[in-house]
Design a protein around this motif. Structure first.
Motif, PDB file in Angstrom:
ATOM      1  N   UNK A 154       0.850  -1.186   0.000  1.00 42.20           N
ATOM      2  CA  UNK A 154       0.000   0.000   0.000  1.00 42.20           C
ATOM      3  C   UNK A 154       0.885   1.234   0.000  1.00 42.20           C
ATOM      4  N   UNK A 155       0.290   2.382  -0.299  1.00 47.16           N
ATOM      5  CA  UNK A 155       1.033   3.638  -0.294  1.00 47.16           C
ATOM      6  C   UNK A 155       0.743   4.472  -1.530  1.00 47.16           C
ATOM      7  N   UNK A 167     -22.520   4.143   5.394  1.00 44.07           N
ATOM      8  CA  UNK A 167     -21.068   4.287   5.557  1.00 44.07           C
ATOM      9  C   UNK A 167     -20.605   3.818   6.927  1.00 44.07           C
ATOM     10  N   UNK A 168     -19.323   3.516   6.991  1.00 41.37           N
ATOM     11  CA  UNK A 168     -18.632   3.307   8.250  1.00 41.37           C
ATOM     12  C   UNK A 168     -17.732   4.499   8.503  1.00 41.37           C
ATOM     13  N   UNK A 169     -16.665   4.281   9.274  1.00 36.86           N
ATOM     14  CA  UNK A 169     -15.692   5.353   9.456  1.00 36.86           C
ATOM     15  C   UNK A 169     -14.333   4.778   9.824  1.00 36.86           C
ATOM     16  N   UNK A 170     -13.263   5.552   9.598  1.00 38.35           N
ATOM     17  CA  UNK A 170     -11.917   5.036   9.836  1.00 38.35           C
ATOM     18  C   UNK A 170     -11.553   5.071  11.315  1.00 38.35           C
ATOM     19  N   UNK A 171     -10.691   4.152  11.703  1.00 40.74           N
ATOM     20  CA  UNK A 171     -10.111   4.152  13.047  1.00 40.74           C
ATOM     21  C   UNK A 171      -8.595   4.281  13.006  1.00 40.74           C
ATOM     22  N   UNK A 172      -7.975   3.768  11.938  1.00 41.50           N
ATOM     23  CA  UNK A 172      -6.528   3.819  11.845  1.00 41.50           C
ATOM     24  C   UNK A 172      -6.027   5.166  11.355  1.00 41.50           C
ATOM     25  N   UNK A 173      -4.766   5.436  11.602  1.00 39.46           N
ATOM     26  CA  UNK A 173      -4.109   6.631  11.064  1.00 39.46           C
ATOM     27  C   UNK A 173      -3.329   6.272   9.805  1.00 39.46           C
ATOM     28  N   UNK A 174      -2.957   7.307   9.060  1.00 37.00           N
ATOM     29  CA  UNK A 174      -2.133   7.145   7.857  1.00 37.00           C
ATOM     30  C   UNK A 174      -2.764   6.194   6.851  1.00 37.00           C
ATOM     31  N   UNK A 175      -4.097   6.112   6.872  1.00 37.26           N
ATOM     32  CA  UNK A 175      -4.838   5.252   5.936  1.00 37.26           C
ATOM     33  C   UNK A 175      -4.414   3.793   6.014  1.00 37.26           C
ATOM     34  N   UNK A 176      -4.076   3.354   7.209  1.00 39.96           N
ATOM     35  CA  UNK A 176      -3.685   1.967   7.405  1.00 39.96           C
ATOM     36  C   UNK A 176      -4.938   1.100   7.606  1.00 39.96           C
ATOM     37  N   UNK A 177      -5.782   1.098   6.598  1.00 42.50           N
ATOM     38  CA  UNK A 177      -6.983   0.269   6.549  1.00 42.50           C
ATOM     39  C   UNK A 177      -7.647   0.531   5.205  1.00 42.50           C
ATOM     40  N   UNK A 178      -8.581  -0.317   4.782  1.00 43.48           N
ATOM     41  CA  UNK A 178      -9.300  -0.037   3.542  1.00 43.48           C
ATOM     42  C   UNK A 178     -10.069   1.277   3.639  1.00 43.48           C
ATOM     43  N   UNK A 212      -5.498  12.945   0.695  1.00 43.59           N
ATOM     44  CA  UNK A 212      -5.636  13.236   2.119  1.00 43.59           C
ATOM     45  C   UNK A 212      -4.901  12.223   2.998  1.00 43.59           C
ATOM     46  N   UNK A 213      -4.578  11.051   2.467  1.00 44.37           N
ATOM     47  CA  UNK A 213      -3.784  10.097   3.245  1.00 44.37           C
ATOM     48  C   UNK A 213      -2.416  10.663   3.602  1.00 44.37           C
ATOM     49  N   UNK A 214      -1.944  11.637   2.823  1.00 39.60           N
ATOM     50  CA  UNK A 214      -0.633  12.245   3.071  1.00 39.60           C
ATOM     51  C   UNK A 214      -0.672  13.308   4.166  1.00 39.60           C
ATOM     52  N   UNK A 219      -6.576  10.237  10.619  1.00 36.91           N
ATOM     53  CA  UNK A 219      -7.570   9.368  10.003  1.00 36.91           C
ATOM     54  C   UNK A 219      -8.238  10.081   8.831  1.00 36.91           C
ATOM     55  N   UNK A 220      -8.601   9.325   7.818  1.00 30.58           N
ATOM     56  CA  UNK A 220      -9.247   9.898   6.639  1.00 30.58           C
ATOM     57  C   UNK A 220     -10.450   9.040   6.252  1.00 30.58           C
ATOM     58  N   UNK A 221     -11.615   9.657   6.258  1.00 27.47           N
ATOM     59  CA  UNK A 221     -12.822   8.959   5.844  1.00 27.47           C
ATOM     60  C   UNK A 221     -14.051   9.590   6.468  1.00 27.47           C
ATOM     61  N   UNK A 222     -15.246   9.130   6.097  1.00 30.58           N
ATOM     62  CA  UNK A 222     -16.485   9.748   6.561  1.00 30.58           C
ATOM     63  C   UNK A 222     -16.797   9.387   8.007  1.00 30.58           C
ATOM     64  N   UNK A 223     -17.476  10.285   8.697  1.00 31.80           N
ATOM     65  CA  UNK A 223     -18.066   9.961   9.992  1.00 31.80           C
ATOM     66  C   UNK A 223     -19.577   9.885   9.803  1.00 31.80           C
ATOM     67  N   UNK A 224     -20.290  10.997  10.038  1.00 33.49           N
ATOM     68  CA  UNK A 224     -21.745  10.993   9.872  1.00 33.49           C
ATOM     69  C   UNK A 224     -22.203  12.322   9.300  1.00 33.49           C
ATOM     70  N   UNK A 225     -23.474  12.380   8.912  1.00 27.09           N
ATOM     71  CA  UNK A 225     -24.032  13.596   8.323  1.00 27.09           C
ATOM     72  C   UNK A 225     -24.808  14.409   9.349  1.00 27.09           C
TER      73      UNK A 225
END
Length: 592
Positions: free
Chosen positions: A54-55, A430-441, A476-478, A482-488
């Protein structure tokens, strides 16, 4: 750096290759001594991702790992934030903005940051003034937001003086008391606001359970035993609000969701109660029916997340008399409860010791039952999306189900935006991210066509946010974090939203505005990315930037909640001319 947050994951189909890799990882597992910890699939915890898999790519895009375990450590990659912004800081220090969005005011610092990782908000109006509640358990704030440019803190609740220990009383709280995720609605019978406040088993318990395999619920029976023995209310409380401050809250009812209690309205909170309690924000519009997410017994425990013991389904209540809530029925998906291992085994996440399985939020309901509504949408993490017929709340029925593409680690199937359902027949899952640096799908926002509720299907995804020109990075991974949606935002808020506009908190991508009027061609029309990485934020919390939005549609103000305070945004083109002063009418009923 260790950050304790929830690992949550969603349901669904997985490719044969992923399933094969999971099976290869399976091994004999001695199993915990607690009978409700799922062990039917053994230990299939994903290995760490190969750093070469990845990267950043040659075209400036980012390739995400295909599969990762629960892991919230930093994972720097070549061309990432530590290369761009320095090994010491490791995060982009700048703010960014694009599209027709304006910052009307900002309020930074601890007084406007009850919690670095998450907080809840509500709006109430008293005597011509508007107030915002912002809180998470023992940390709470009441703001006077009548003048958007001169917001004032009018009450602060904290346990800082007792090191946050919920077992101890202080000037703000009684022992074991706190401010759970709440819904506040106008009740015409009482001619007052009614607040329903969730009391749930604590999910973040690093001293007893954490995501390290040796200290998770799968490898730490003593930790599980301690959590089971915790003494607290598991359920919800109902208050009448006669003003915005805590002294103005009047307790109407205390209700346990523990199905073994003889009298749920008079349970013993000084003894260990079963199940999860009420999770996150109850669904209640001030009328007759309420729906909550809850596991009513310890046997509702088939979930892979390493730090939580429960797999919540849903319960319905008659709230005709808010002082005497009456349980009507409950629902869960086969596989969630002890004895349903055959169904649980079919889920590709079984044994991964990572995925949240079950509800976190209540049912998402486009139209209240009292107004003729029939359908509800259930986001259940690793169990996917279910569609229920709730026209008879005492007998909720499954109408349709959709397994979502697997996206482990992180949280999947957490939020369903139903604001466009009546117009287009599409909901946004949607879900949401937990990892940093995009270390997840990457966590896609799925467009799900539910015009035929028995056969929901994915028909698209919302576009992935791209950094504004001149930001200095391509993805945004750079940026770090964390990068990804939370909620509306929330299922009720003052006023009526414009057609086809979705606002998402997007962690390190700030607040993202999506135009979905044409579902076949959704587009991002504006974004606001706050600075956020302040020296006042502890280093262990820097990566959790924008984690919430709350929109006052009547005043046309978008509040953005970050790990470093709150921001008030406006957009004449997207929302209309903002009102920065007192609202014309108080927030009394939901615009549904």
């Amino acid at each position: 750096m260790r950050r304790i947050r929830l690992a949550t994951a969603a349901a669904g189909t997985a490719s044969a290759a992923v399933l094969a890799s999971l099976a290869a990882l399976g091994s004999a597992h001695a199993g915990p001594t607690d009978p409700y910890i799922p062990t039917v699939c053994g230990d299939r915890r994903p290995p760490a991702a190969d750093p070469g898999s990845y990267g950043m790519q040659l075209d400036g895009s980012f390739r995400h790992p295909a599969l990762t375990p629960a892991d919230e450590e930093r994972h720097p990659f070549p061309g990432g934030s530590m290369d761009l912004f320095g090994k010491t800081a490791g995060y982009d220090p700048n703010a960014h903005r694009s599209g027709p969005v304006r910052v009307e005011a900002s309020y930074r610092g601890k007084e406007f940051t009850p919690d670095y990782f998450h907080s809840w908000q509500n709006i109430v109006d008293f005597h011509g003034r508007r107030y915002m509640f912002q809180y998470d358990r023992s940390e709470g704030r009441v703001y006077d937001i009548t003048d958007v440019k001169k917001v004032k803190v009018v009450e602060k609740m904290t346990r800082d003086d007792v090191n946050g220990d919920e077992n101890k009383a202080n000037g703000a709280w009684a022992a074991h008391d706190f401010w759970g995720a709440s819904t506040i609605q106008w009740n015409t019978r009482l001619n007052a606001y009614v607040m329903v406040q969730s009391f749930e088993a604590k999910r973040q318990i690093p001293d007893e359970l954490n995501d390290d395999p040796a200290h998770s619920k799968f490898g730490n029976p003593e930790g599980v035993k301690k959590v089971r023995a915790t003494k607290q209310l598991k359920g919800f409380k109902v208050f009448r609000l006669d003003g915005p401050r805590k002294k103005d809250w009047h307790l109407l009812a205390t209700v346990s969701t523990d199905a073994t209690q003889k009298d749920p309205l008079h349970s013993d909170a000084n003894a260990a109660q079963q199940g999860s309690g009420s999770l996150d924000v109850p669904y209640y519009t001030g009328e007759k029916y309420m729906f909550i997410a809850a596991a009513p017994r310890d046997s509702w425990g088939n979930s892979e997340v390493p730090t939580n013991l429960y797999s919540a389904g849903y319960a319905s209540y008659d709230m005709s008399d808010p002082a005497h809530p009456r349980k009507l029925g409950e629902w869960h998906l086969p596989g969630q409860v002890k004895g349903e291992e055959a169904a649980y085994r079919t889920n590709p996440r079984c044994g991964n010791q990572t995925s949240w399985m079950g509800a976190r939020m209540p049912l998402f309901i486009p139209k209240p039952v009292e107004q003729g509504g029939k359908y509800a949408f259930a986001a259940q993490g690793g169990f996917g999306l279910s569609i229920l017929d709730i026209s008879d709340p005492a007998h909720m029925k499954t109408v349709g189900h959709l397994d979502l593409p697997m996206s482990v680690g992180g949280t999947e199937a957490d939020n369903v935006d139903v604001s466009q359902y009546a117009k287009t027949g599409i909901v946004y899952v949607s879900g949401y991210p937990l990892g940093e640096d995009c270390y997840e799908p990457y966590k896609d926002v799925f467009q799900v066509d539910v015009r035929n509720p028995a056969k929901p299907r994915i028909v698209g995804t919302l576009p992935r946010p791209v950094p504004p020109k001149g930001s200095g990075f391509a993805d945004f991974c750079q940026r770090g974090g964390s990068f990804g949606p939370k909620r509306t935002g929330y299922y009720t808020s003052p006023g009526t939203p414009p057609n086809g506009l979705l606002t998402y908190g997007f962690y390190n991508a700030g607040a993202q505005f999506f135009d979905v009027r044409d579902p076949a061609h959704p587009r991002i029309v504006a974004q606001f990315v706050p600075q956020g990485y302040s020296k006042d934020v502890p280093d262990w919390a820097l990566g959790n930037q924008t984690h919430g939005v709350y929109v006052e549609w009547d005043r046309r103000i978008v509040w953005v909640m970050t790990n470093d305070g709150i921001y008030a945004l406006s957009s004449r083109q997207l929302i209309g001319k903002p009102n920065l002063g007192a609202p014309k009418t108080p927030f009394r009923t939901s615009a549904l």
